[in-house]
Design a protein around this motif. Structure first.
Motif, short mmCIF file in Angstrom:
data_model
loop_
_atom_site.label_atom_id
_atom_site.label_comp_id
_atom_site.label_asym_id
_atom_site.label_seq_id
_atom_site.Cartn_x
_atom_site.Cartn_y
_atom_site.Cartn_z
N ILE A 1 6.43 -25.87 5.87
CA ILE A 1 7.07 -24.86 5.01
C ILE A 1 7.24 -23.61 5.86
CG2 ILE A 1 6.82 -23.43 2.93
CD1 ILE A 1 5.08 -25.68 1.77
N THR A 2 8.42 -23.00 5.78
CA THR A 2 8.69 -21.81 6.59
C THR A 2 8.16 -20.55 5.89
OG1 THR A 2 10.70 -22.87 7.38
CG2 THR A 2 10.54 -20.49 7.72
N PRO A 3 7.20 -19.85 6.50
CA PRO A 3 6.76 -18.58 5.88
C PRO A 3 7.80 -17.49 6.13
CG PRO A 3 5.52 -18.98 7.91
CD PRO A 3 6.44 -20.16 7.72
N ILE A 4 8.02 -16.67 5.12
CA ILE A 4 8.86 -15.48 5.28
C ILE A 4 7.86 -14.32 5.24
CG2 ILE A 4 10.71 -14.08 4.25
CD1 ILE A 4 11.13 -17.07 2.73
N ILE A 5 7.52 -13.81 6.40
CA ILE A 5 6.43 -12.84 6.51
C ILE A 5 7.00 -11.43 6.33
CG2 ILE A 5 4.60 -11.95 8.00
CD1 ILE A 5 4.46 -14.71 9.32
N CYS A 6 6.51 -10.74 5.27
CA CYS A 6 7.06 -9.43 4.91
C CYS A 6 6.27 -8.30 5.57
CB CYS A 6 7.03 -9.25 3.40
SG CYS A 6 7.91 -10.54 2.51
N LEU A 7 7.02 -7.32 6.07
CA LEU A 7 6.45 -6.15 6.75
C LEU A 7 7.12 -4.91 6.21
CD1 LEU A 7 7.41 -7.32 10.36
CD2 LEU A 7 5.25 -7.87 9.23
N GLY A 8 6.50 -3.77 6.36
CA GLY A 8 7.19 -2.54 5.98
C GLY A 8 6.23 -1.39 5.80
N GLU A 9 6.74 -0.19 5.96
CA GLU A 9 5.91 1.01 5.89
C GLU A 9 6.04 1.69 4.53
OE1 GLU A 9 8.87 0.87 7.14
OE2 GLU A 9 9.95 2.71 6.62
N THR A 10 5.01 2.46 4.16
CA THR A 10 5.08 3.27 2.94
C THR A 10 5.89 4.55 3.24
OG1 THR A 10 3.10 4.51 3.52
CG2 THR A 10 2.76 2.53 2.20
N LEU A 11 6.22 5.28 2.18
CA LEU A 11 6.94 6.54 2.37
C LEU A 11 6.10 7.52 3.18
CD1 LEU A 11 9.47 8.12 1.76
CD2 LEU A 11 8.44 8.89 -0.37
N GLU A 12 4.80 7.54 2.87
CA GLU A 12 3.91 8.47 3.57
C GLU A 12 3.87 8.16 5.07
OE1 GLU A 12 -0.09 8.29 2.07
OE2 GLU A 12 -0.71 9.94 3.39
N GLN A 13 3.80 6.87 5.38
CA GLN A 13 3.78 6.48 6.80
C GLN A 13 5.09 6.85 7.48
OE1 GLN A 13 2.82 2.41 5.93
NE2 GLN A 13 0.65 2.67 6.41
N ARG A 14 6.19 6.66 6.76
CA ARG A 14 7.50 7.02 7.32
C ARG A 14 7.56 8.53 7.60
NH1 ARG A 14 13.34 5.95 7.06
NH2 ARG A 14 14.42 7.71 6.13
N GLU A 15 7.10 9.31 6.60
CA GLU A 15 7.17 10.76 6.76
C GLU A 15 6.27 11.28 7.89
OE1 GLU A 15 8.68 11.83 2.28
OE2 GLU A 15 6.55 12.02 2.72
N LYS A 16 5.22 10.52 8.17
CA LYS A 16 4.33 10.92 9.28
C LYS A 16 4.76 10.29 10.60
CE LYS A 16 0.07 11.70 6.69
NZ LYS A 16 -1.08 10.99 6.15
N ASN A 17 5.97 9.68 10.61
CA ASN A 17 6.50 9.05 11.83
C ASN A 17 5.64 7.89 12.33
OD1 ASN A 17 8.94 9.78 12.82
ND2 ASN A 17 8.18 11.83 13.41
N LEU A 18 5.04 7.16 11.38
CA LEU A 18 4.13 6.08 11.77
C LEU A 18 4.76 4.69 11.65
CD1 LEU A 18 0.83 7.36 10.07
CD2 LEU A 18 1.36 7.30 12.52
#
Ligand code: PGA
Length: 239
Positions: free
Chosen positions: A120-137
């Motif tokens: 079965i092919t996993p679809i691995i989800c990633l992503g940053e929170t708004l706070e992390q984005r605002e802190k350039n992380l």
């Protein structure tokens, strides 16, 4: 495993905790897939065996799987069980699972390994929170998620990555097209082994922005939540 390279784009409907048998009947009556694209419907587990799976370009996907293979784990569903009912794909580490159910990168890595072992092919989800984005992380967060959640034996044929900025999920907000393309390019270059991976974008995709997103050089398809619940809207995204 399906030959992911055969498809020009991959579109995934994530129904989350929505739908019923009547909804599914009406949805499949109206669903029009495009033979050049891979379309995957991720329904709640209870309905997975009712979904039509034509093995050409329309597939069934689960939304989660157990880290365990069998045993005294009440309520769990194993990768082997999903494979027994012809499930071909499975979302892993969706931000709702990470945030509401406290899933860790380690859990996601284990789940993905179990899935790959059961074809079965996993679809691995990633992503940053708004706070992390605002802190350039954002980049730092993605490097950690990629390195810790993607199993060593994942490759571009047995694993898909979905980039879903958490602040874009269900909000109507999206990054700019340049930002999406740049982040996808960044993910594919975290290590040479990821270069050929399919990387999908998710977060407030709808018919009015999907073609703009999908033509971006480093975008290989979309993961669609809210807009996938309306079959006409989903048809126009995947057409
Ligand atoms: P959305 O959800 O399309 O409703 O933003 C995407 C997702 O959660 O996968």
């Amino acid at each position: 495993m399906n030959k992911l390279a055969n498809f020009s784009s991959i579109f995934i409907a994530n129904w989350k905790l929505n739908g019923n048998i009547q909804f599914i009947k009406e949805y499949y009556d109206k669903l029009i897939t495009n033979p050049n694209n891979c379309t995957i419907i991720c329904s709640p587990s209870a309905f997975l065996s009712f979904l039509k799976n034509n093995n050409k370009n329309l597939f069934t996907g689960a939304q989660d799987v157990s880290i365990y293979q069998e045993g005294p784990y009440t309520g769990e569903l194993s990768a082997k069980m999903l494979s027994d009912i012809s499930v071909s794909f499975c979302l892993v580490g969706h931000s709702e699972r990470r945030q509401i159910f406290n899933e860790t990168n380690k859990d996601i890595n284990l789940k993905s390994q179990n899935l790959i072992e059961n074809n079965i092919t996993p679809i691995i989800c990633l992503g940053e929170t708004l706070e992390q984005r605002e802190k350039n992380l954002t980049k730092e967060v993605l490097i950690k998620q990629v390195n810790e959640s993607i199993p060593n034996h994942s490759n571009h044929e047995n694993t898909i990555i979905a980039y879903e900025p958490i602040w874009a999920i269900g909000t109507g907000l999206t990054p700019t097209m340049d930002e999406i393309d740049e982040v996808h390019n960044f993910i594919k270059n975290i290590d040479t082994r990821f270069r050929q991976f399919k990387v999908l974008y998710g977060g407030s995709v709808k018919s009015s922005n999907s073609s703009q997103i999908n033509v971006l050089k480093n975008v290989d398809g979309c993961l669609i939540g809210g807009a996938s619940l309306k079959v006409e809207e989903f048809n126009s995204i995947i057409s």
